[in-house]
Enzyme design. Structure first.
Site, mmCIF file in Angstrom:
data_model
loop_
_atom_site.group_PDB
_atom_site.id
_atom_site.type_symbol
_atom_site.label_atom_id
_atom_site.label_comp_id
_atom_site.label_asym_id
_atom_site.label_seq_id
_atom_site.Cartn_x
_atom_site.Cartn_y
_atom_site.Cartn_z
ATOM 1 N N CYS A 76 0.889 -1.241 0.178
ATOM 2 C CA CYS A 76 -0.041 -0.111 0.111
ATOM 3 C C CYS A 76 0.906 1.275 -0.079
ATOM 4 O O CYS A 76 1.815 1.315 0.730
ATOM 5 C CB CYS A 76 -0.939 0.058 1.176
ATOM 6 S SG CYS A 76 -1.617 1.599 1.700
ATOM 7 N N GLU A 77 0.608 2.253 -0.741
ATOM 8 C CA GLU A 77 1.539 3.274 -1.018
ATOM 9 C C GLU A 77 1.287 4.481 0.131
ATOM 10 O O GLU A 77 2.048 5.240 0.434
ATOM 11 C CB GLU A 77 1.330 3.984 -2.523
ATOM 12 C CG GLU A 77 0.126 4.630 -2.606
ATOM 13 C CD GLU A 77 0.103 5.474 -4.045
ATOM 14 O OE1 GLU A 77 1.007 5.225 -4.701
ATOM 15 O OE2 GLU A 77 -0.819 6.223 -4.189
ATOM 16 N N HIS A 78 0.154 4.190 0.724
ATOM 17 C CA HIS A 78 -0.040 5.351 1.929
ATOM 18 C C HIS A 78 0.420 4.945 3.102
ATOM 19 O O HIS A 78 0.778 5.658 3.972
ATOM 20 C CB HIS A 78 -1.767 5.095 2.098
ATOM 21 C CG HIS A 78 -2.399 5.785 0.698
ATOM 22 N ND1 HIS A 78 -3.404 4.957 0.034
ATOM 23 C CD2 HIS A 78 -2.040 6.900 -0.189
ATOM 24 C CE1 HIS A 78 -3.941 5.606 -0.668
ATOM 25 N NE2 HIS A 78 -3.012 6.592 -1.117
ATOM 26 N N HIS A 79 0.811 3.320 3.519
ATOM 27 C CA HIS A 79 1.053 2.909 4.706
ATOM 28 C C HIS A 79 2.483 2.135 4.598
ATOM 29 O O HIS A 79 2.852 1.804 5.681
ATOM 30 C CB HIS A 79 0.022 2.153 5.526
ATOM 31 C CG HIS A 79 -1.155 2.895 5.476
ATOM 32 N ND1 HIS A 79 -2.048 2.929 4.701
ATOM 33 C CD2 HIS A 79 -1.507 3.844 6.760
ATOM 34 C CE1 HIS A 79 -3.314 3.613 5.334
ATOM 35 N NE2 HIS A 79 -2.736 4.356 6.472
ATOM 36 N N GLN A 117 -4.803 -0.747 -4.989
ATOM 37 C CA GLN A 117 -5.459 -1.827 -5.930
ATOM 38 C C GLN A 117 -5.991 -1.482 -6.981
ATOM 39 O O GLN A 117 -6.276 -1.897 -7.753
ATOM 40 C CB GLN A 117 -6.738 -2.305 -4.742
ATOM 41 C CG GLN A 117 -6.868 -3.667 -5.422
ATOM 42 C CD GLN A 117 -7.856 -4.669 -4.247
ATOM 43 O OE1 GLN A 117 -7.467 -4.596 -3.334
ATOM 44 N NE2 GLN A 117 -8.769 -5.112 -4.772
ATOM 45 N N HIS A 145 -6.151 -5.956 2.847
ATOM 46 C CA HIS A 145 -5.138 -4.778 2.962
ATOM 47 C C HIS A 145 -4.714 -4.932 4.698
ATOM 48 O O HIS A 145 -5.401 -4.721 5.454
ATOM 49 C CB HIS A 145 -5.676 -3.569 2.590
ATOM 50 C CG HIS A 145 -5.886 -3.265 1.036
ATOM 51 N ND1 HIS A 145 -5.149 -2.539 0.335
ATOM 52 C CD2 HIS A 145 -6.836 -3.825 0.269
ATOM 53 C CE1 HIS A 145 -5.185 -2.759 -1.074
ATOM 54 N NE2 HIS A 145 -6.579 -3.711 -0.918
ATOM 55 N N CYS A 147 -2.898 -2.621 6.193
ATOM 56 C CA CYS A 147 -3.268 -1.268 6.492
ATOM 57 C C CYS A 147 -5.003 -1.086 7.014
ATOM 58 O O CYS A 147 -5.173 -0.460 7.904
ATOM 59 C CB CYS A 147 -3.079 -0.077 5.506
ATOM 60 S SG CYS A 147 -3.969 -0.477 4.090
#
Length: 185
Positions: A76-79, A117, A145, A147
């Site tokens: 995940c690019e956010h976490h 995703q 996920h 996250c």
């Protein structure tokens, strides 16, 4: 294309992160952790090379080709936490057919990146449409996920489903229905 991974800088960043988290990166238990983490991320973010193998569709095969349950894992690019699940990838052949292993290779190629995703699903469909030029492409990805399951809402076991359809699989209701029926059978 992205810049090559600087594993030495990543190793130093992990050392700094451990310090920021109140840990001693030089303790006997953590001394090699920065190297291992840097190498792990380098592996997770570097796609393997592959050659697209297609063959003439001499028999004029015009039915759906579907590979179900292709393992997919990404970050995940956010976490920067993993997400994992399965991809179902299908296409309606045009003039060429694809070496079947290449469906899994294309999924892996785009999954080995910091991702969301939705983008991953669309990238796989777009790439196949561009490089294979089939009559239609369908991609469904189902993933859990970390996250969402390890932190925040902690919705353990929840799965996110995304889809991308192109060509006949998007515009023809019967072909669309056939694709989704085969994905879930």
């Amino acid at each position: 294309m992205t810049d090559p991974i600087d594993t030495e800088a990543a190793r130093q960043a992990v050392t700094d992160l451990l310090k920021a988290l109140g840990k001693d990166p030089y303790s006997v238990h953590l001394a090699d952790t920065p190297r291992r983490v840097a190498e792990a991320y380098a592996e997770l973010l570097t796609p393997r090379e592959f050659n697209l193998t297609t063959f003439p569709n001499d028999e004029g095969y015009d039915e759906l080709v579907l590979a179900r349950g292709i393992p997919v894992q990404s970050l995940c690019e956010h976490h920067m936490l993993p997400f994992h699940g399965v991809a179902h990838v299908g296409y309606l052949p045009g003039e060429r057919i694809l070496g079947l292993s290449k469906l899994a290779r294309v999924v892996e190629m785009f999954a080995r990146d910091l991702q969301v995703q939705e983008r991953l699903t669309k990238q796989v469909a777009d790439w196949l449409q561009e490089h294979l030029q089939p009559k239609g492409v369908g991609v469904v990805i189902e993933a859990e996920h970390m996250c969402m399951t390890l932190r925040g809402v902690r919705a353990n076991g929840s799965r996110t489903v995304t889809s991308a359809l192109q060509g006949v699989l998007r515009h023809d209701p019967a072909s669309r229905q056939e694709f989704f029926t085969l994905v879930h059978s």
